[in-house]
Design an enzyme around this catalytic site. Structure first.
Site, PDB file in Angstrom:
ATOM      1  CG  HIS A  48      -1.917   1.189   1.052  1.00 45.66           C
ATOM      2  ND1 HIS A  48      -3.303   0.757   0.237  1.00 45.66           N
ATOM      3  CD2 HIS A  48      -1.941   2.496   1.628  1.00 45.66           C
ATOM      4  CE1 HIS A  48      -3.880   1.923   0.358  1.00 45.66           C
ATOM      5  NE2 HIS A  48      -3.147   2.835   1.182  1.00 45.66           N
ATOM      6  CG  ASP A  50      -2.580   6.511   0.025  1.00 47.14           C
ATOM      7  OD1 ASP A  50      -3.467   6.265  -0.763  1.00 47.14           O
ATOM      8  OD2 ASP A  50      -2.650   5.796   1.226  1.00 47.14           O
ATOM      9  CD  GLU A 147      -6.814   3.660   1.062  1.00 42.96           C
ATOM     10  OE1 GLU A 147      -6.085   4.306   0.569  1.00 42.96           O
ATOM     11  OE2 GLU A 147      -6.640   3.272   2.533  1.00 42.96           O
ATOM     12  CG  HIS A 174     -10.584   5.246   3.226  1.00 40.20           C
ATOM     13  ND1 HIS A 174     -10.682   6.445   3.898  1.00 40.20           N
ATOM     14  CD2 HIS A 174      -9.348   4.854   3.270  1.00 40.20           C
ATOM     15  CE1 HIS A 174      -9.588   6.744   4.217  1.00 40.20           C
ATOM     16  NE2 HIS A 174      -8.691   5.973   3.902  1.00 40.20           N
ATOM     17  CG  HIS A 220      -9.195   1.824   5.639  1.00 45.56           C
ATOM     18  ND1 HIS A 220      -9.071   2.626   6.509  1.00 45.56           N
ATOM     19  CD2 HIS A 220      -8.100   1.765   4.600  1.00 45.56           C
ATOM     20  CE1 HIS A 220      -7.945   3.485   6.352  1.00 45.56           C
ATOM     21  NE2 HIS A 220      -7.265   3.126   5.251  1.00 45.56           N
ATOM     22  CG  HIS A 241      -2.919   0.098   4.356  1.00 45.59           C
ATOM     23  ND1 HIS A 241      -3.943  -0.452   3.611  1.00 45.59           N
ATOM     24  CD2 HIS A 241      -3.449   1.371   4.648  1.00 45.59           C
ATOM     25  CE1 HIS A 241      -4.795   0.346   3.388  1.00 45.59           C
ATOM     26  NE2 HIS A 241      -4.660   1.397   4.296  1.00 45.59           N
ATOM     27  CG  ASP A 310      -1.001   3.861   5.068  1.00 45.37           C
ATOM     28  OD1 ASP A 310      -1.133   4.020   4.037  1.00 45.37           O
ATOM     29  OD2 ASP A 310      -1.542   4.003   6.101  1.00 45.37           O
TER      30      ASP A 310
END
Ligand SMILES: *[C@@H]1O[C@H](CO)[C@@H](O)[C@H](O)[C@H]1NC(C)=O
Ligand SMILES: *[C@@H]1O[C@H](CO)[C@@H](O)[C@H](O)[C@H]1NC(C)=O
Ligand SMILES: *[C@@H]1O[C@H](CO)[C@@H](O)[C@H](O)[C@H]1NC(C)=O
Ligand SMILES: *[C@@H]1O[C@H](CO)[C@@H](O)[C@H](O)[C@H]1NC(C)=O
Ligand SMILES: *[C@@H]1O[C@H](CO)[C@@H](O)[C@H](O)[C@H]1NC(C)=O
Ligand SMILES: *[C@@H]1O[C@H](CO)[C@@H](O)[C@H](O)[C@H]1NC(C)=O
Ligand SMILES: [Zn+2]
Length: 423
Positions: A48, A50, A147, A174, A220, A241, A310
């Site tokens: 993961h 971002d 996500e 999420h 999540h 993650h 992450d």
């Protein structure tokens, strides 16, 4: 003679100095070279990242304004990915929960576009869509994930089209519930339900992901949703993650009973490095991250563990693990805790490849099954943005297909009567 003697003494001193230095460094060098050997042999696949979110927030997705090779505004760039021995990265196409029931689908398409562009316009990267492509890549292999289930707007056709664009993993939620799955966070008020953590439509989403060969990601999701999915899914699932709840009691982490279910399912937990999730504080170091690995290994074994750090998804990473160049520090710590090369090879990449391959295998077993035509009921997704594409402009009194041909007939009769009257 004197000069010769002096030179020889100096030579001896230099030799002594070098020998001492070498022996002092020996321990460090030996350890470091083992780390580098292992990471060179087994380049990391991280679950993961971002960066795409940062591209939108800081650069409006304009890659022409973003130097991807060396960029201190973000934690991820090619220079540091290379230094960190990253051979594969799952990049998240994430859009904020506030886009749910608004333009989440468009925004997700734009995030997929920017990841695809990044990974195809840079020669150091390569877009992949299969486990084999990921295994064989000599570059930084990019795999696209979504996500949050809000990205598909409760539509299986939308899910399938995301698959066509290369998406191979989706987190069911999420920080917001969807109309069909529950988030670990109660920050957003949307779609609060009691005792319905994975609705019938949610099960249909999981089935369709199994059929397509998409990784179901439970990071999540609420624990109840995770339990329901672990019970329902034919294929192994991942937490892309998340860390161990027993070490840091944050609801984003995974408790031991869920770890045991995950092991039974054949899935994978990819440990998150974010300080708040590993140390339950902003003060963390490599040691506490390694504690999560030790704990999960103790409960379900090293074969169920990966890394999903992450980076660029949060602010505040442990000292010594600040960006994507720092993964070797963790591997070194695990080596010092007697993790074997075989265990580390799994954690670095082989466990993810095994799970991904198994998900593809389930897809192959389902080849005879047609795409699902399950729809969510209108009452579950009713919102003002959703247009029903069935004669949306006809007035209520004449809204049925069957009534439409009657209109010209009525008009004809009216005109005939009028004509008769006029005679
Ligand atoms: C973005 O790139 C364009 C064209 O290369 C340039 O004119 C502009 O100044 C850049 N903007 C920023 C904020 O760097
Ligand atoms: C990367 O950029 C920084 C400034 O942001 C600079 O100091 C450094 O020298 C650059 N490194 C490389 C390898 O280009
Ligand atoms: C929750 O739902 C399940 C099945 O849908 C049912 O068996 C169970 O009794 C329900 N629990 C509560 C507290 O309503
Ligand atoms: C990491 O932090 C813990 C406390 O949180 C401390 O006990 C430990 O010594 C630290 N380890 C290193 C290597 O700094
Ligand atoms: C690692 O193994 C060595 C030798 O077997 C042992 O002395 C040491 O205590 C072990 N360290 C840990 C952290 O288990
Ligand atoms: C959808 O919501 C509107 C306004 O809230 C309501 O009038 C309508 O009856 C709802 N339709 C369905 C099918 O739930
Ligand atoms: Zn996340």
């Amino acid at each position: 003679m004197l000069i010769y003697k002096e030179a020889s003494i100096r030579g001896a001193w230099i030799r002594w100095f070098i020998c001492t230095l070498l022996s002092l460094l020996h321990g460090v060098i030996a350890e470091t070279s083992t780390t580098l050997d292992i990471m060179t042999k087994y380049p990391l696949i991280d679950g993961h990242n971002d960066l795409a979110l940062r591209l939108r927030m800081h650069f409006k997705n304009k890659l022409s304004n973003f130097s991807i090779h060396n960029n201190s505004n973000v934690a991820t760039d090619i220079r540091r990915l290379t230094a960190g021995h990253v051979g594969g990265q799952v990049f998240a196409a994430y859009v904020l929960c506030t886009a749910q029931d608004k333009d989440a689908v468009r925004l997700t398409l734009e995030q997929i576009d920017v990841i695809r562009r990044m990974c195809t316009e840079n020669p150091e990267m390569e877009l992949v869509t299969t486990a084999e492509g990921m295994r064989n890549s000599a570059k930084i292999a990019c795999l696209i994930s979504i996500e949050g289930g809000h990205s598909i707007d409760s539509s299986l056709p939308a899910l399938r089209m995301f698959y066509q664009l290369g998406v191979r993993s989706m987190a069911l939620t999420h920080n917001c519930n969807t109309p069909w799955a529950e988030s670990s966070s109660s920050f957003y008020p949307n779609y609060q339900r009691k005792n319905n953590s994975l609705t019938d439509f949610g099960k249909a989403v999981v089935n369709e992901m199994n059929r397509l060969g998409m990784l179901v990601d439970l990071s999540h999701s609420s624990w109840e949703t995770a339990r329901a999915v672990l019970k329902h899914s034919t294929a192994p699932v991942i937490f892309s993650h998340s860390s161990a709840y027993a070490i840091c009691n944050n609801v984003r982490n995974v408790p031991d009973d869920l770890l045991l279910l995950l092991k039974e399912n054949g899935g994978l937990i990819m440990v998150n490095f974010y300080s708040s999730f590993v140390a339950c504080s902003y003060n963390a170091n490599v040691s506490i991250v390694a504690d999560h690995f030790d704990h999960i290994k103790r409960v379900i074994g090293a074969k169920s563990i990966g890394i999903g750090a992450d980076y660029d998804g949060a602010q505040g990473f442990p000292k010594g693990l600040e960006d994507v160049s720092k993964y070797p520090a963790l591997i070194e710590e695990l080596i010092s805790r007697n993790w074997t090369e075989e265990e580390l090879a799994g954690v670095l990449r082989l466990n993810f490849l095994r799970v991904f391959r198994k998900v593809e295998k389930v897809r192959d077993d389902f080849l005879h099954i047609s795409p699902s035509e399950v729809e969510i009921s209108l009452s579950e997704v009713n919102n003002s943005c959703r247009v029903m594409l069935i004669h949306p402009v006809l007035p209520k009194s004449s809204h049925r297909n069957g009534n439409a041909p009657l209109m010209p007939v009525k008009a004809l009769i009216y005109f005939i009567l009028l004509w008769i009257q006029l005679q």
